[in-house]
Design an enzyme around this catalytic site. Structure first.
Site, short mmCIF file in Angstrom:
data_model
loop_
_atom_site.label_atom_id
_atom_site.label_comp_id
_atom_site.label_asym_id
_atom_site.label_seq_id
_atom_site.Cartn_x
_atom_site.Cartn_y
_atom_site.Cartn_z
N LYS A 37 1.01 -1.07 0.12
CA LYS A 37 -0.10 0.10 0.00
C LYS A 37 0.91 1.28 0.03
O LYS A 37 2.14 1.25 0.60
CB LYS A 37 -0.87 0.08 1.32
N1 GLU Z 1 -7.07 0.23 -3.18
C1 GLU Z 1 -7.97 -0.84 -3.25
C2 GLU Z 1 -8.09 -1.72 -2.10
O1 GLU Z 1 -7.99 -1.19 -0.89
C3 GLU Z 1 -7.68 -1.44 -4.66
C4 GLU Z 1 -6.26 -2.13 -4.60
C5 GLU Z 1 -5.80 -2.63 -5.99
O2 GLU Z 1 -6.69 -2.49 -6.94
O3 GLU Z 1 -4.83 -2.91 -6.31
O4 GLU Z 1 -8.26 -2.99 -2.20
#
Ligand code: GLU
Length: 477
Positions: free
Chosen positions: A108
């Site tokens: 993240k």
């Molecule tokens: N930000 C989204 C999540 O928390 C999507 C992450 C992604 O598509 O890699 O799942």
């Protein structure tokens, strides 16, 4: 006076939920710790010259687990971004990807910035500079680390990132797969924008197909007429609310937003509410609805289903005993703290945990990544062939019917649907639906088969940890 309470950090909450599940498992010594910890967190501070002076921004990219590569997860733009949050979110990504069987580790990122405080061309400069910093450390790469949208970012930011990556690596034929959530014209995939909200809808449909879980929540019947409260009408909340109300007949009786909450016991029109928000900047004065300035109060309304779709930590030790919903769907990441979770569980509230409920986004990101790597859109080869085969069958049935004198005719509606080959959007939705159904049943089975498993969250963690442990085992760890 009420005794003041301190909330555990987001990271602590995720760790506590993980530890509770791991304590019910028979993991090899030391493996629990190995899976729990974040492998690395990169913090960068960089300057961008804007409005005549240099502004320094702080960015993060945390990698939680590399049992599969690339690692995957969004990039958030918000003033609240910090290391604890990014690490908690990276850990959730590992568990989420494992639960819905995507071949990714968890990661993240975040940038401490208020995206509304900058003009688009300024945000573009900031984003391109951040991408450069990530690229230098291989924290963006189709084979190692693939960012995506999250709070405060969307298709536009992903387009800038993908373009910045491509300029830095013009020889990389897979450059498009370095980022997901891109606009369709730049290698995105149909259905990615709606994906997380669509996943929430598919998750709820599966709950309503599973009598024992529905009963535990004290609900019955179908989604039609269920009273739903949604917190946050951003991308996830908007799509979930729209699909549930227009396709399943649920009543969105309240929407909580930044400036307050609007309520209507007969159900709000979500598309109109979104237009109102675009026009006025908030939900206040939405025609036909009552207004409450203290938006968190909406969480406590009497309703059947509560969907927190905004941010972490909104249900906690201080308000969990006032939540009336029988079913809470964590469309946001981490909306319930570990303490809030404990209180809700004791009250018998059924919770669809974040690592399951909002996995639709990353699931469709996976489809996009695969599409980028294979350099062809889904359905392009098969579609017309599928149509031709279906036409063959329809012609043959009609011939037989005429030949035997039975006089059967196929309805026009059936023929239209059956004769049309699936396009990319339909294939994406089908893959997402399958993913959400399968993961739900896996969680429900773990809970049903072991009386020590108190809830779906623990079950989800057990499924995820088991898979990660197996991968580490195969790696000899
Ligand atoms: N930000 C989204 C999540 O928390 C999507 C992450 C992604 O598509 O890699 O799942």
């Amino acid at each position: 006076m009420n005794a003041p309470f301190t909330q555990p950090s987001f990271r602590d909450s995720v760790d506590r939920m993980f530890t509770q599940a791991a304590s019910l498992m028979d993991l090899a010594p030391g493996l629990e710790e190995k899976i729990r910890v974040c492998n690395s967190t990169y913090v960068v501070r960089f300057g961008v010259r804007l409005r005549g002076e240099i502004h320094t921004f702080t960015g993060y990219r945390s990698v939680h687990s590399e049992h599969h590569e690339p690692v995957k997860g969004g990039i958030r733009y918000s003033l609240g971004v910090n290391q604890d949050e990014v690490e908690a979110l990276a850990a959730l990504m590992s568990y989420k990807c494992a639960l819905v069987e995507l071949p990714f580790g968890g990661s993240k990122g975040g940038l401490t910035v208020d995206p509304r405080a900058w003009e688009p061309n300024e945000l573009e400069q900031i984003t391109r500079r951040f991408t450069y910093e990530l690229s230098r450390r291989r924290l963006i790469s189709p084979s190692q680390n693939v960012p995506a949208p999250d709070m405060g970012t969307g298709e536009r930011e992903m387009a800038w990132m993908a373009d910045a990556y491509k300029r830095l690596h013009p020889e990389d034929i897979n450059a498009r797969a370095s980022v997901t959530g891109k606009p369709l014209r730049l290698g995105g995939i149909a259905g990615r924008v709606e994906a997380t909200g669509r996943g929430v809808q598919y998750a709820l449909r599966e709950v309503f197909r599973t009598p024992e879980v529905l009963e535990r929540a004290g609900l019955s019947g179908s989604l039609e007429g269920q009273r739903v409260v949604v917190q946050g009408l951003g991308n996830v909340g908007f799509h979930a609310a729209k699909f549930l109300s227009t396709e399943d007949g649920a009543k969105i009786i309240a929407v909580a937003e930044r400036d307050g909450a609007v309520m209507n016991p007969d159900g709000l029109n979500i598309a109109d509410l979104q237009s109102h928000m675009h026009a006025t900047g908030g939900v206040k004065d939405f025609p036909g609805a009552s207004f409450e300035a203290d938006s968190v109060k909406a969480l406590e309304l009497d309703c059947d289903i509560l969907i927190p779709a905004a941010m972490e930590g909104v249900i906690h030790a201080g308000n969990a005993d006032r939540i009336h919903a029988r079913l809470v769907v964590e469309a946001a990441n981490g909306p319930i703290t570990a303490e809030g979770d404990e209180i809700l569980r004791q009250r018998g509230t059924v919770i669809l945990p974040d690592l399951y409920a909002n996995a639709g986004g990353v699931t469709v990101s996976y489809f996009e990544w695969v599409k980028n790597l294979q350099q062809i859109s889904f359905g392009r080869l098969e579609r017309r062939q599928e149509e031709a085969r279906h036409a063959l069958l329809v012609e043959e049935l009609e011939r037989l019917s005429a030949h035997t004198g039975l006089g059967w005719t196929l309805s026009e509606g059936f023929k239209q649907k059956y004769l049309r080959g699936a396009d990319e959007l339909e294939l994406v939705r089908s893959g997402l639906d399958d993913t959400m159904r399968t993961a739900f049943q896996q969680m429900a089975t773990v809970q049903a088969e072991d009386s020590r498993v108190p809830d779906l969250r623990t079950a989800a963690y057990i499924v995820a940890i088991r898979r990660i442990a197996t991968s580490y085992g195969a790696l000899g760890l």
